[in-house]
Design an enzyme around this catalytic site. Structure first.
Site, PDB file in Angstrom:
ATOM      1  N   ARG A 286      -2.124  -0.954  -8.227  1.00 14.48           N
ATOM      2  CA  ARG A 286      -3.426  -0.382  -7.826  1.00 14.48           C
ATOM      3  C   ARG A 286      -3.402   1.048  -8.043  1.00 14.48           C
ATOM      4  O   ARG A 286      -2.621   1.760  -7.435  1.00 14.48           O
ATOM      5  CB  ARG A 286      -3.710  -0.935  -6.469  1.00 14.48           C
ATOM      6  CG  ARG A 286      -5.317  -0.136  -6.020  1.00 14.48           C
ATOM      7  CD  ARG A 286      -5.324  -0.215  -4.541  1.00 14.48           C
ATOM      8  NE  ARG A 286      -5.436  -1.862  -4.052  1.00 14.48           N
ATOM      9  CZ  ARG A 286      -5.072  -1.822  -2.873  1.00 14.48           C
ATOM     10  NH1 ARG A 286      -4.574  -1.030  -2.015  1.00 14.48           N
ATOM     11  NH2 ARG A 286      -5.039  -3.201  -2.596  1.00 14.48           N
TER      12      ARG A 286
ATOM     13  N   ASP B 181       0.776  -1.198  -0.121  1.00 17.41           N
ATOM     14  CA  ASP B 181      -0.042  -0.186   0.078  1.00 17.41           C
ATOM     15  C   ASP B 181       0.785   1.191   0.038  1.00 17.41           C
ATOM     16  O   ASP B 181       2.176   1.443   0.513  1.00 17.41           O
ATOM     17  CB  ASP B 181      -1.015  -0.103   1.404  1.00 17.41           C
ATOM     18  CG  ASP B 181      -2.191  -0.649   0.903  1.00 17.41           C
ATOM     19  OD1 ASP B 181      -2.541  -0.644  -0.033  1.00 17.41           O
ATOM     20  OD2 ASP B 181      -2.713  -1.088   2.015  1.00 17.41           O
TER      21      ASP B 181
END
Length: 295
Positions: A157, A106
């Site tokens: 992402r 992330d």
């Protein structure tokens, strides 16, 4: 509406914990494994989180799930030292590789960005292919980051981003963030990257579908991504249209702190959840049918 959203957020710390639990339970899968929790203070706590992923990968195998994991480097010890985070991250990625699984790193606030991208490149340079990264469209640096990673053809992402950043670092204008998202998606697709198109924004969902079609991408070349419990009907529609969809499922014993942080960082989500929850509690709101009156 923005004022109402912020008012909801400011009131959250005073809301009784059982009520927050009820609101968040649709969006937090459970608390059996303590994986949620970026606010660690010792290397032992970071190691505990890293080791918890062993249980996650084992459960994925046992249940035969098409699932992978996302990790936050602060949870693996980044603020305690880059070596702490590197060791925990590498252990997690190698453990996933042994099980044929995948780890996504992330992206957190901008203070973590350089270390996050550097550690991602280090793992790729070691020959580890089962690792991806997250890029945030609201950061002004994102197109440059895409260019710097182009040689890796990274698995990315792409999301808007939710951390509060100064104007010199991030776009604050809604349309500018959207435009940068589209530019980033175009660059990633053109470079041959596998992209997780992570958004609940209807315009961006439509733009994403348009771009993958224009570039001749098959369903194996990309996926849409959404949060658990958010826009579930729209998610079903994406799948029915032939797109792959991955649901982000947060869970862990630190669900309360996680819920407050997510809502405080993004007041629009707070307003959405409040409205959605109210619609589930009050008959006749948000399409929930009223019970027929007895005659």
């Amino acid at each position: 509406m923005a004022l109402l959203d912020r008012a909801i957020v400011s009131a959250l710390p005073a809301v009784p914990k059982p009520i927050v639990r009820r609101i968040s339970q649709r969006y937090i899968a459970g608390e059996r494994i303590d994986v949620l929790g970026e606010e660690i203070t010792t290397p032992e706590e970071a190691r505990h989180i890293a080791y918890a992923y062993d249980d996650v990968f084992r459960a994925i195998d046992e249940q035969g799930l098409d699932s992978n994991v996302s990790v936050k480097l602060t949870g693996l010890g980044l603020k305690l030292g880059r070596d702490v985070a590197r060791n925990n991250l590498e252990r997690t990625v190698r453990g996933a590789a042994e099980r044929g699984n995948f780890v996504r790193i992330d992206m957190e606030d901008s203070s973590c960005a350089d270390d996050t991208l550097a550690l991602y490149r280090e793992l790729r340079d070691q020959g580890l292919e089962n690792v991806g990264i997250v890029l945030q469209a609201y950061l002004r640096r994102t197109l440059d980051d895409i260019a710097s990673l182009a040689d890796l053809r990274p698995n990315v992402r792409l999301c808007k981003g939710i951390y509060v950043e100064p104007l010199k670092i991030a776009y604050h204008d809604f349309d500018q963030v959207r435009a940068n998202f589209v530019r980033g998606l175009e660059a990633l697709l053109s470079g041959g990257s596998y992209v997780g198109i992570a958004t609940h924004d209807e315009w961006l969902l439509q733009e994403g579908a348009r771009l993958v079609e224009e570039q001749g991408r098959t369903a194996e070349d990309y996926e849409f991504q959404m949060l658990l419990g958010v826009r579930e009907q729209r998610a079903d529609e994406l799948v029915a249209d032939g797109h792959r969809l991955r649901i982000y499922v947060p869970y862990g014993e630190q669900w309360y702190a996680y819920s407050l942080r997510r809502l405080q960082e993004n007041p629009k989500i707070a307003g959405y959840i409040a409205s959605d929850t109210l619609g589930r509690l009050i008959p006749g709101r948000n399409g929930r049918p009223r019970k027929p009156r007895s005659r």
